[in-house]
Design an enzyme around this catalytic site. Structure first.
Site, PDB file in Angstrom:
ATOM      1  N   GLY A  46      14.755   0.722   3.550  1.00 11.46           N
ATOM      2  CA  GLY A  46      16.176   0.653   3.853  1.00 11.46           C
ATOM      3  C   GLY A  46      16.715  -0.719   3.484  1.00 11.46           C
ATOM      4  N   GLN A  51      22.497  -7.908   4.196  1.00 13.40           N
ATOM      5  CA  GLN A  51      21.231  -8.526   3.755  1.00 13.40           C
ATOM      6  C   GLN A  51      21.334  -9.066   2.325  1.00 13.40           C
ATOM      7  OE1 GLN A  51      18.804  -4.962   5.209  1.00 13.40           O
ATOM      8  NE2 GLN A  51      17.386  -6.642   5.595  1.00 13.40           N
ATOM      9  N   CYS A  95      11.361  -5.993   8.662  1.00 16.67           N
ATOM     10  CA  CYS A  95      12.704  -6.236   8.115  1.00 16.67           C
ATOM     11  C   CYS A  95      12.552  -7.102   6.879  1.00 16.67           C
ATOM     12  CB  CYS A  95      13.567  -6.943   9.163  1.00 16.67           C
ATOM     13  SG  CYS A  95      15.252  -7.242   8.596  1.00 16.67           S
ATOM     14  N   LEU A  96      13.255  -6.718   5.814  1.00 18.53           N
ATOM     15  CA  LEU A  96      13.143  -7.491   4.571  1.00 18.53           C
ATOM     16  C   LEU A  96      13.771  -8.882   4.728  1.00 18.53           C
ATOM     17  CD1 LEU A  96      13.892  -4.611   2.030  1.00 18.53           C
ATOM     18  CD2 LEU A  96      11.660  -5.580   2.652  1.00 18.53           C
ATOM     19  N   HIS A 137      18.071   1.097  12.527  1.00 22.93           N
ATOM     20  CA  HIS A 137      17.810  -0.306  12.163  1.00 22.93           C
ATOM     21  C   HIS A 137      18.897  -0.796  11.185  1.00 22.93           C
ATOM     22  CE1 HIS A 137      14.792  -3.542  10.811  1.00 22.93           C
ATOM     23  NE2 HIS A 137      15.704  -3.588   9.858  1.00 22.93           N
ATOM     24  N   GLU A 138      19.240   0.052  10.208  1.00 20.02           N
ATOM     25  CA  GLU A 138      20.225  -0.374   9.195  1.00 20.02           C
ATOM     26  C   GLU A 138      21.627  -0.470   9.794  1.00 20.02           C
ATOM     27  OE1 GLU A 138      18.966  -1.607   6.698  1.00 20.02           O
ATOM     28  OE2 GLU A 138      16.996  -0.681   6.871  1.00 20.02           O
ATOM     29  N   HIS A 141      22.104  -3.626  11.537  1.00 15.11           N
ATOM     30  CA  HIS A 141      22.445  -4.748  10.635  1.00 15.11           C
ATOM     31  C   HIS A 141      23.956  -4.864  10.455  1.00 15.11           C
ATOM     32  CE1 HIS A 141      18.796  -6.556   9.015  1.00 15.11           C
ATOM     33  NE2 HIS A 141      18.265  -5.387   8.726  1.00 15.11           N
TER      34      HIS A 141
HETATM   35  O1  K1U Z   1      16.417  -3.269   6.781  1.00 18.24           O
HETATM   36  C1  K1U Z   1      15.416  -3.726   6.287  1.00 18.24           C
HETATM   37  O2  K1U Z   1      15.186  -4.905   6.367  1.00 18.24           O
HETATM   38  C2  K1U Z   1      14.425  -2.826   5.585  1.00 18.24           C
HETATM   39  C3  K1U Z   1      13.266  -2.412   6.472  1.00 18.24           C
HETATM   40  C4  K1U Z   1      13.627  -1.094   7.126  1.00 18.24           C
HETATM   41  C5  K1U Z   1      12.808  -0.635   8.278  1.00 18.24           C
HETATM   42  C6  K1U Z   1      11.440  -0.695   8.294  1.00 18.24           C
HETATM   43  C7  K1U Z   1      10.713  -0.234   9.374  1.00 18.24           C
HETATM   44  C8  K1U Z   1      11.359   0.297  10.440  1.00 18.24           C
HETATM   45  C9  K1U Z   1      12.730   0.337  10.448  1.00 18.24           C
HETATM   46  C10 K1U Z   1      13.447  -0.109   9.366  1.00 18.24           C
HETATM   47  C11 K1U Z   1      12.033  -2.272   5.599  1.00 18.24           C
HETATM   48  O3  K1U Z   1      12.009  -1.496   4.696  1.00 18.24           O
HETATM   49  S1  K1U Z   1      10.675  -3.290   5.939  1.00 18.24           S
HETATM   50  C12 K1U Z   1       9.430  -2.740   4.779  1.00 18.24           C
HETATM   51  C13 K1U Z   1       8.797  -1.444   5.145  1.00 18.24           C
HETATM   52  O4  K1U Z   1       8.923  -1.003   6.264  1.00 18.24           O
HETATM   53  C14 K1U Z   1       8.011  -0.690   4.153  1.00 18.24           C
HETATM   54  C15 K1U Z   1       7.718  -1.193   2.920  1.00 18.24           C
HETATM   55  C16 K1U Z   1       6.983  -0.447   2.019  1.00 18.24           C
HETATM   56  C17 K1U Z   1       6.536   0.799   2.337  1.00 18.24           C
HETATM   57  C18 K1U Z   1       6.805   1.299   3.581  1.00 18.24           C
HETATM   58  C19 K1U Z   1       7.554   0.570   4.490  1.00 18.24           C
HETATM   59 ZN    ZN Z   2      16.235  -5.140   8.481  1.00 15.26          ZN
END
Ligand code: K1U
Ligand code: ZN
Length: 173
Positions: A46, A51, A95-96, A137-138, A141
């Protein structure tokens, strides 16, 4: 499509309440495409407009993370949770904007979300599992809320200090 830099916490732009998108435009559709490219490249499931430094109510997501699964990219303008289950579920979120930090967050297991798509059409759909976690989560944000805001202050402070250090190191590199 262009990859955009992802802001790292702490950054005042990640704490802002984003403005609703009044009308769809080619500029906003390009932003959605760029965000999907940025999310897949990261990789993530997401991404929200703040972001990448844009304070507008736009999120993208694709929670089809199993290898070989058909991608299901979604772009949601002005997304809103219109109903949430009483049943709660916990997931170890990342979270990225807070790289390499993970913590259990408890949220409603199912949510019904209304949004506008890239063609201006309104949708409403129920989400469960990882999709429900990610869309909440998004949307957080868009309201200036990060998953670490659900943690105890000491844990949140420790993560924030790690991110400040990471940003200093990245600025020096
Ligand atoms: O919003 C963001 O920062 C993105 C975030 C979203 C998220 C992850 C986990 C739970 C709720 C919301 C991410 O994508 S973090 C990376 C991640 O979870 C992932 C990366 C590669 C493969 C699978 C998952
Ligand atoms: Zn996030």
């Amino acid at each position: 499509m262009t990859k955009r830099p992802i802001l790292i916490h702490p950054d005042p732009r990640l704490k802002k309440v984003c403005a609703p998108v009044p009308d769809l435009s080619d500029e906003l559709r390009t932003l959605a495409d760029d965000m999907l490219e940025t999310m897949y490249d990261a990789p993530g499931i997401g991404l929200a407009a703040p972001q990448v430094g844009v304070i507008s109510r736009l999120i993208v997501l694709d929670c089809q993370k199993e290898e070989g699964a058909t991608p299901r990219p979604m772009a949601m303008f002005n997304p809103e949770v219109v109903a949430a289950s009483e049943e709660l579920g916990s997931y170890e979120e990342g979270c990225l904007s807070i790289p390499d930090q993970y913590a259990e967050v408890t949220r409603p297991s199912e949510v019904s979300v209304r949004w506008i798509d890239r063609d201006g059409h309104e949708h409403q759909q129920d989400f469960g599992g990882l999709w429900a976690t990610c869309v909440q989560h998004e949307i957080d944000h868009l309201n200036g809320k990060l998953f670490i805001d659900y943690l105890k202050p000491l844990r949140r402070q420790m993560i924030t200090r790690k991110m400040q250090k990471l940003k200093r190191e990245r600025a020096r590199a």
